[in-house]
Design an enzyme around this catalytic site. Structure first.
Site, PDB file in Angstrom:
ATOM      1  N   ARG A   1       0.833  -1.201   0.000  1.00 58.98           N
ATOM      2  CA  ARG A   1       0.000   0.000   0.000  1.00 58.98           C
ATOM      3  C   ARG A   1       0.862   1.243   0.000  1.00 58.98           C
ATOM      4  NH1 ARG A   1       0.638  -1.170   5.378  1.00 58.98           N
ATOM      5  NH2 ARG A   1       0.383   0.497   6.907  1.00 58.98           N
TER       6      ARG A   1
ATOM      7  N   ALA B   1      24.330  14.427  35.515  1.00 58.27           N
ATOM      8  CA  ALA B   1      23.319  15.323  36.096  1.00 58.27           C
ATOM      9  C   ALA B   1      23.431  15.427  37.609  1.00 58.27           C
ATOM     10  CB  ALA B   1      21.922  14.841  35.707  1.00 58.27           C
TER      11      ALA B   1
ATOM     12  N   ASN C   1      22.275   4.143  37.541  1.00 56.19           N
ATOM     13  CA  ASN C   1      21.437   5.083  36.803  1.00 56.19           C
ATOM     14  C   ASN C   1      21.113   6.279  37.699  1.00 56.19           C
ATOM     15  OD1 ASN C   1      19.188   6.368  35.448  1.00 56.19           O
ATOM     16  ND2 ASN C   1      18.919   4.475  34.292  1.00 56.19           N
TER      17      ASN C   1
ATOM     18  N   ASN D   1      18.268   0.090  24.165  1.00 57.01           N
ATOM     19  CA  ASN D   1      17.434   0.877  23.260  1.00 57.01           C
ATOM     20  C   ASN D   1      18.379   1.652  22.351  1.00 57.01           C
ATOM     21  OD1 ASN D   1      15.006   0.100  24.503  1.00 57.01           O
ATOM     22  ND2 ASN D   1      15.214   1.707  26.035  1.00 57.01           N
TER      23      ASN D   1
ATOM     24  N   HIS E   1      25.494   2.302  24.569  1.00 53.56           N
ATOM     25  CA  HIS E   1      25.265   1.906  25.954  1.00 53.56           C
ATOM     26  C   HIS E   1      24.004   1.053  26.067  1.00 53.56           C
ATOM     27  CE1 HIS E   1      22.444   5.285  25.710  1.00 53.56           C
ATOM     28  NE2 HIS E   1      21.875   4.840  26.817  1.00 53.56           N
TER      29      HIS E   1
ATOM     30  N   HIS F   1      17.929 -16.648  25.669  1.00 56.10           N
ATOM     31  CA  HIS F   1      17.689 -16.104  24.332  1.00 56.10           C
ATOM     32  C   HIS F   1      17.665 -14.586  24.395  1.00 56.10           C
ATOM     33  CE1 HIS F   1      13.741 -16.550  26.264  1.00 56.10           C
ATOM     34  NE2 HIS F   1      13.328 -15.543  25.522  1.00 56.10           N
TER      35      HIS F   1
ATOM     36  N   MET G   1       2.767   0.379  16.321  1.00 60.49           N
ATOM     37  CA  MET G   1       1.893  -0.534  17.052  1.00 60.49           C
ATOM     38  C   MET G   1       0.754   0.285  17.659  1.00 60.49           C
ATOM     39  SD  MET G   1       2.861  -3.626  16.699  1.00 60.49           S
ATOM     40  CE  MET G   1       4.297  -4.527  16.097  1.00 60.49           C
ATOM     41  N   VAL G   2      -0.280   0.500  16.870  1.00 64.73           N
ATOM     42  CA  VAL G   2      -1.410   1.344  17.287  1.00 64.73           C
ATOM     43  C   VAL G   2      -2.709   0.666  16.842  1.00 64.73           C
ATOM     44  CG1 VAL G   2      -0.107   3.502  17.202  1.00 64.73           C
ATOM     45  CG2 VAL G   2      -1.251   2.686  15.141  1.00 64.73           C
TER      46      VAL G   2
ATOM     47  N   TYR H   1      -5.399  -1.415  15.805  1.00 63.90           N
ATOM     48  CA  TYR H   1      -5.709  -2.840  15.897  1.00 63.90           C
ATOM     49  C   TYR H   1      -4.724  -3.558  16.815  1.00 63.90           C
ATOM     50  CZ  TYR H   1      -7.195  -7.487  14.413  1.00 63.90           C
ATOM     51  OH  TYR H   1      -7.668  -8.768  14.400  1.00 63.90           O
TER      52      TYR H   1
END
Length: 345
Positions: free
Chosen positions: A25, A55, A71, A147, A160, A293, A310-311, A313
């Site tokens: 599409r 910080a 952290n 991430n 990191h 895993h 990912m919204v 449905y």
């Protein structure tokens, strides 16, 4: 490959809708900004760089390899109080304690894992194993996760990851514990050990493999180029890996991540994490139903600027994907294993 169907995910005991025709599409939705290519190698304003001030006022050492520190804004703290008793079963709360660590992979901000050397990746693996053993001595769950990229919520351009240890089993851990335990009880073999053997024989979803490891786009994949990294030997926990398996893990991680970057010739964003048998009090129990895993969840679908959302449905009904896992695996498998940045040079 052309008609929609659903596939069962035995690890999560749920289903995914596969709608391969939808990738054709036209796209008029949001376009993402490709990650910057001009990240400075060292920036005094970057709180993860060697010698930078964070910080909380602490100054990082002039580290030359991996660097682990607490952290500064932890989601879990070790001394959180007990919540008040609930007066109704619909309003339940429970204690949540733990520690959160940050681990820098390398002192240079302009490097990512696929551009690091095998020795440098192996150092990351050893640091993961050390943290898993250290925190797992007392905490039931140790979640190692990365991430990568602003698209996946990473707020800092520096290689990191994070390691969160919790006093409880998180939802995904409890779910995988239940499904793997049931599979072993019913079939007499750990689920993911049997799954790896099946995928190695069938070949159609294999992306890369070596003597000790296998990377596949799982049959039940949700994200477009999602992969599952599996050991061929029965291994319950990360810290149980042998020396040779750690070396071959460094190699297969590098090969996979180079393919990811080469797919759209961009520093490929993803969220990844390791799952293994629970620790802490579970170290004394039989956790043979578990198989170590790693999950890789990358959002990019059509190009460096078009992602899967990912919204709708997916949030209200069930997961849905726009190309088959076999198509995704074939595309990743066919990519070269020399990084596009080094080919250009």
């Amino acid at each position: 490959t052309e008609h929609q169907h659903t596939r069962y995910n035995p690890l999560r005991d749920d289903w995914v809708l596969v709608s391969a025709h939808r990738v054709k599409r036209p796209w008029q939705g949001q376009l993402e900004k490709p990650p910057p290519e001009d990240v400075p190698r060292w920036d005094p304003k970057n709180p993860l760089c060697p010698g930078a001030t964070r910080a909380n006022g602490e100054v990082n050492p002039q580290y030359e390899g991996t660097f682990v520190f607490p952290n500064d804004f932890p989601a879990l703290q070790p001394d959180a109080p007990e919540p008040d008793d609930s007066d109704h079963p619909l309003f339940r709360a429970a204690a949540a304690r733990g520690v959160c660590k940050v681990m820098c992979f390398h002192p240079w901000s302009d490097l990512t894992l696929p551009l690091m050397s095998l020795a440098e990746i192996r150092a990351v693996i050893d640091a993961w194993a050390e943290l898993a053993a250290e925190l797992g001595a007392s905490y039931p769950w140790v979640q190692i996760f990365e991430n990568k990229g602003a698209m996946m919520g990473c707020s800092n351009p520096h290689p990191h990851c994070q390691v969160w240890a919790s006093s409880f089993l998180p939802n995904e851990a409890r779910l995988e514990d239940r499904t793997q335990r049931q599979h072993l009880s019913q079939h007499g073999v750990p689920m993911l050990l049997e799954y790896a053997e099946q995928e190695a024989r069938r070949k159609e979803r294999v992306v890369v493999e070596n003597m000790d490891w296998l990377v596949v786009v799982p049959y039940w994949a949700t994200w477009p180029y999602q992969t599952l990294l599996l050991p061929r030997r029965h291994v319950c926990r990360f810290q149980d890996l042998r020396e040779g398996e750690r070396d071959s893990l460094a190699s297969i991680m590098q090969r996979l991540l180079i393919k990811y970057d080469n797919l759209f010739e961009v520093s490929f964003p993803y969220s990844m994490g390791w799952h293994g048998a629970p620790t802490g009090p579970y170290l004394k129990e039989d956790c043979g139903h578990w198989q170590l895993h790693a999950h890789y969840y990358p959002p990019l679908l059509r190009s460096a600027t078009v992602r899967k959302f990912m919204v709708g449905y997916e949030m209200l009904a069930q997961a849905q994907r726009d190309l088959t896992p076999e198509q995704a695996a074939e595309r990743l498998r066919s990519l070269p294993e020399e990084h596009y940045k080094r080919r250009a040079k």
